[in-house]
Design a protein around this motif. Structure first.
Motif, PDB file in Angstrom:
ATOM      1  N   VAL A 138       0.654  -0.555   0.128  1.00 15.52           N
ATOM      2  CA  VAL A 138       0.163  -0.231  -0.209  1.00 15.52           C
ATOM      3  C   VAL A 138       1.043   1.109   0.284  1.00 15.52           C
ATOM      4  O   VAL A 138       2.171   1.541   0.984  1.00 15.52           O
ATOM      5  N   ILE A 139       0.807   1.991  -1.087  1.00 16.21           N
ATOM      6  CA  ILE A 139       1.407   3.127  -0.983  1.00 16.21           C
ATOM      7  C   ILE A 139       0.591   4.809  -0.022  1.00 16.21           C
ATOM      8  O   ILE A 139       1.531   5.401  -0.178  1.00 16.21           O
ATOM      9  N   GLY A 140      -0.172   4.540  -0.522  1.00 13.88           N
ATOM     10  CA  GLY A 140      -1.714   5.639   0.308  1.00 13.88           C
ATOM     11  C   GLY A 140      -1.471   7.176  -0.133  1.00 13.88           C
ATOM     12  O   GLY A 140      -0.908   7.265  -1.073  1.00 13.88           O
ATOM     13  N   GLY A 141      -1.428   8.271   0.886  1.00 15.96           N
ATOM     14  CA  GLY A 141      -1.367   9.689  -0.103  1.00 15.96           C
ATOM     15  C   GLY A 141      -3.134   9.832  -0.372  1.00 15.96           C
ATOM     16  O   GLY A 141      -3.877   9.283  -0.002  1.00 15.96           O
ATOM     17  N   SER A 142      -3.099  10.838  -1.533  1.00 16.06           N
ATOM     18  CA  SER A 142      -4.463  11.131  -1.714  1.00 16.06           C
ATOM     19  C   SER A 142      -4.503  11.312  -3.152  1.00 16.06           C
ATOM     20  O   SER A 142      -4.740   9.566  -3.832  1.00 16.06           O
ATOM     21  N   ILE A 143      -4.087  11.572  -4.332  1.00 15.88           N
ATOM     22  CA  ILE A 143      -3.742  11.133  -5.429  1.00 15.88           C
ATOM     23  C   ILE A 143      -2.770  10.934  -5.417  1.00 15.88           C
ATOM     24  O   ILE A 143      -1.476  11.656  -5.755  1.00 15.88           O
ATOM     25  N   ASN A 144      -2.343   9.936  -6.091  1.00 16.38           N
ATOM     26  CA  ASN A 144      -0.828   9.466  -6.381  1.00 16.38           C
ATOM     27  C   ASN A 144      -0.400   9.865  -8.104  1.00 16.38           C
ATOM     28  O   ASN A 144      -1.644   9.479  -9.186  1.00 16.38           O
ATOM     29  N   ASN A 145      -0.185  11.135  -8.224  1.00 16.81           N
ATOM     30  CA  ASN A 145       0.458  11.530  -9.530  1.00 16.81           C
ATOM     31  C   ASN A 145       0.821  11.201 -10.664  1.00 16.81           C
ATOM     32  O   ASN A 145       0.478  10.845 -11.914  1.00 16.81           O
ATOM     33  N   SER A 146       2.281  10.787 -10.252  1.00 18.37           N
ATOM     34  CA  SER A 146       3.084   9.730 -11.115  1.00 18.37           C
ATOM     35  C   SER A 146       4.249   9.422 -10.520  1.00 18.37           C
ATOM     36  O   SER A 146       3.749   8.640  -9.493  1.00 18.37           O
ATOM     37  N   CYS A 147       4.403   7.636 -11.104  1.00 13.07           N
ATOM     38  CA  CYS A 147       5.391   7.473 -10.499  1.00 13.07           C
ATOM     39  C   CYS A 147       6.880   6.964 -11.713  1.00 13.07           C
ATOM     40  O   CYS A 147       6.491   6.658 -12.934  1.00 13.07           O
ATOM     41  N   VAL A 157       6.783   7.759  -5.812  1.00 12.39           N
ATOM     42  CA  VAL A 157       5.359   8.445  -5.829  1.00 12.39           C
ATOM     43  C   VAL A 157       5.399   9.192  -6.310  1.00 12.39           C
ATOM     44  O   VAL A 157       5.264   9.877  -4.568  1.00 12.39           O
ATOM     45  N   CYS A 158       5.193  10.418  -7.060  1.00  9.72           N
ATOM     46  CA  CYS A 158       4.360  11.642  -6.513  1.00  9.72           C
ATOM     47  C   CYS A 158       3.029  12.157  -6.141  1.00  9.72           C
ATOM     48  O   CYS A 158       1.699  11.460  -6.545  1.00  9.72           O
ATOM     49  N   ASN A 159       2.741  12.444  -5.007  1.00 14.66           N
ATOM     50  CA  ASN A 159       1.425  12.944  -4.738  1.00 14.66           C
ATOM     51  C   ASN A 159       1.314  14.099  -4.300  1.00 14.66           C
ATOM     52  O   ASN A 159       1.467  14.927  -3.945  1.00 14.66           O
ATOM     53  N   ASN A 160      -0.206  14.365  -4.537  1.00 16.36           N
ATOM     54  CA  ASN A 160      -0.526  15.741  -4.049  1.00 16.36           C
ATOM     55  C   ASN A 160      -1.232  15.917  -2.032  1.00 16.36           C
ATOM     56  O   ASN A 160      -1.504  16.842  -2.043  1.00 16.36           O
ATOM     57  N   GLN A 189       1.198  16.379  -0.992  1.00 20.31           N
ATOM     58  CA  GLN A 189       2.867  17.289  -0.839  1.00 20.31           C
ATOM     59  C   GLN A 189       3.723  16.072  -0.808  1.00 20.31           C
ATOM     60  O   GLN A 189       5.132  16.232   0.028  1.00 20.31           O
ATOM     61  N   THR A 190       4.599  15.256  -1.100  1.00 18.88           N
ATOM     62  CA  THR A 190       4.977  14.219  -0.353  1.00 18.88           C
ATOM     63  C   THR A 190       5.919  12.925  -1.770  1.00 18.88           C
ATOM     64  O   THR A 190       4.695  13.325  -3.227  1.00 18.88           O
ATOM     65  N   ILE A 191       6.751  12.772  -1.670  1.00 19.97           N
ATOM     66  CA  ILE A 191       7.253  12.020  -2.475  1.00 19.97           C
ATOM     67  C   ILE A 191       7.930  11.069  -1.737  1.00 19.97           C
ATOM     68  O   ILE A 191       8.267  11.327  -0.998  1.00 19.97           O
ATOM     69  N   LYS A 192       7.421   9.442  -1.950  1.00 16.00           N
ATOM     70  CA  LYS A 192       7.579   7.734  -1.104  1.00 16.00           C
ATOM     71  C   LYS A 192       8.703   7.389  -2.292  1.00 16.00           C
ATOM     72  O   LYS A 192       7.791   7.625  -3.109  1.00 16.00           O
ATOM     73  N   GLY A 193       9.912   7.377  -1.858  1.00 22.68           N
ATOM     74  CA  GLY A 193      10.390   6.036  -2.196  1.00 22.68           C
ATOM     75  C   GLY A 193      10.573   4.538  -2.204  1.00 22.68           C
ATOM     76  O   GLY A 193      10.064   4.917  -0.629  1.00 22.68           O
ATOM     77  N   ILE A 194       9.877   3.756  -2.768  1.00 18.26           N
ATOM     78  CA  ILE A 194      10.232   2.672  -2.451  1.00 18.26           C
ATOM     79  C   ILE A 194      11.342   1.653  -2.772  1.00 18.26           C
ATOM     80  O   ILE A 194      11.592   1.822  -4.205  1.00 18.26           O
ATOM     81  N   TYR A 195      12.168   0.861  -2.195  1.00 13.19           N
ATOM     82  CA  TYR A 195      13.469  -0.016  -2.896  1.00 13.19           C
ATOM     83  C   TYR A 195      12.649  -1.477  -3.554  1.00 13.19           C
ATOM     84  O   TYR A 195      11.722  -1.857  -2.588  1.00 13.19           O
ATOM     85  N   CYS A 196      12.967  -1.927  -4.559  1.00 11.05           N
ATOM     86  CA  CYS A 196      12.571  -2.831  -4.880  1.00 11.05           C
ATOM     87  C   CYS A 196      13.268  -4.246  -5.184  1.00 11.05           C
ATOM     88  O   CYS A 196      14.931  -3.004  -6.081  1.00 11.05           O
ATOM     89  N   ILE A 197      13.270  -5.171  -5.314  1.00  9.90           N
ATOM     90  CA  ILE A 197      14.375  -5.857  -6.556  1.00  9.90           C
ATOM     91  C   ILE A 197      13.834  -5.920  -8.239  1.00  9.90           C
ATOM     92  O   ILE A 197      12.310  -6.281  -8.364  1.00  9.90           O
ATOM     93  N   CYS A 198      14.536  -5.578  -9.064  1.00  9.14           N
ATOM     94  CA  CYS A 198      13.938  -5.763 -10.178  1.00  9.14           C
ATOM     95  C   CYS A 198      13.268  -6.587 -11.652  1.00  9.14           C
ATOM     96  O   CYS A 198      13.373  -6.946 -11.900  1.00  9.14           O
ATOM     97  N   ASP A 199      12.581  -8.236 -10.318  1.00  7.59           N
ATOM     98  CA  ASP A 199      11.803  -8.770 -10.888  1.00  7.59           C
ATOM     99  C   ASP A 199       9.852  -8.438 -10.855  1.00  7.59           C
ATOM    100  O   ASP A 199       9.692  -9.158  -9.726  1.00  7.59           O
ATOM    101  N   PHE A 200       9.818  -7.453 -11.468  1.00 13.37           N
ATOM    102  CA  PHE A 200       8.528  -7.255 -11.244  1.00 13.37           C
ATOM    103  C   PHE A 200       7.687  -7.748 -11.853  1.00 13.37           C
ATOM    104  O   PHE A 200       5.642  -7.138 -11.423  1.00 13.37           O
ATOM    105  N   GLN A 201       7.901  -9.408 -12.778  1.00 16.00           N
ATOM    106  CA  GLN A 201       7.325 -10.074 -12.332  1.00 16.00           C
ATOM    107  C   GLN A 201       5.766 -10.299 -11.043  1.00 16.00           C
ATOM    108  O   GLN A 201       5.159 -10.801 -11.242  1.00 16.00           O
ATOM    109  N   LEU A 202       7.269 -10.651 -10.251  1.00 14.56           N
ATOM    110  CA  LEU A 202       6.408 -10.468  -8.769  1.00 14.56           C
ATOM    111  C   LEU A 202       5.990  -9.664  -7.966  1.00 14.56           C
ATOM    112  O   LEU A 202       5.537 -10.388  -6.631  1.00 14.56           O
TER     113      LEU A 202
END
Length: 185
Positions: free
Chosen positions: A5-14, A30-33, A35-48
């Motif tokens: 779950v990322i959260g916030g109000s409106i997620n404008n872009s990723c 994740v850029c949000n209405n 007034q935040t940018i949220k950063g998420i670390y992830c392993i690049c196996d985006f199929q999972l």
């Protein structure tokens, strides 16, 4: 399939950015209405991994779901972009500024109040309305930003003290907003 779950109000872009190419680690911004940018670390196996947007204030690292980065910008954030090695983050929002951050200085989102003390390295201003998009070119020597007032501003990243060039979009009788800008890689 993992999800978070990322959260916030409106997620404008990723925006996905490389953090460590040798380990296939990336960061999702994740850029949000809210007034935040949220950063998420992830392993690049985006199929999972599946990113799910709901109303919560947590940002987690995938696949371990640990807290990552959090930036409080003071304005609704419409878009962000990183340079090729992920060390700089440029963002635009509902004001006339381009804010540039050093990603190494990003604070953890794990604080209970989700308050970031991260300050931008520099703020650029070359248009009079909200920004919609920004992009670094392939060798990180240029940065451009697009605005509601129809301006596309281009800076040489080696000398950000002045704009290198401005393009202006117009419609018959008034300005024409520029909603997207991207350098070819």
């Amino acid at each position: 399939m993992a999800s978070t779950v990322i959260g916030g109000s409106i997620n404008n872009s990723c925006h996905f950015s490389n953090v460590d190419k040798s380990s296939n680690q990336a960061r999702l911004y994740v850029c949000n209405n809210d007034q935040t940018i949220k950063g998420i670390y992830c392993i690049c196996d985006f199929q999972l991994s599946l990113i799910v947007f709901y109303s919560s204030s947590s940002v987690y690292s995938l696949p371990r779901f640990e807290h990552a980065a959090y930036i409080q910008t003071g304005v609704a954030v419409n878009y962000c972009s990183t340079n090729s090695n992920g060390s700089l983050l440029a963002c635009v929002g509902d004001d006339s500024l381009v804010q540039i951050y050093d990603t190494a200085s990003l604070t953890s989102a794990s604080s209970s109040n989700n308050n970031s003390n991260t300050k931008p390295l520099i703020k650029l201003k070359e248009y009079s309305d909200g920004g919609f998009a920004c992009s670094f070119n392939h060798d990180d020597t240029l940065l451009c930003a697009a605005s509601q007032d129809g301006t596309v501003a281009i800076w040489d990243t080696r000398n950000l003290s002045k704009v290198l060039h401005k393009l202006k979009s117009t419609q018959k009788g008034n300005q024409g907003a520029v909603r997207c800008v991207k350098f070819a890689q």
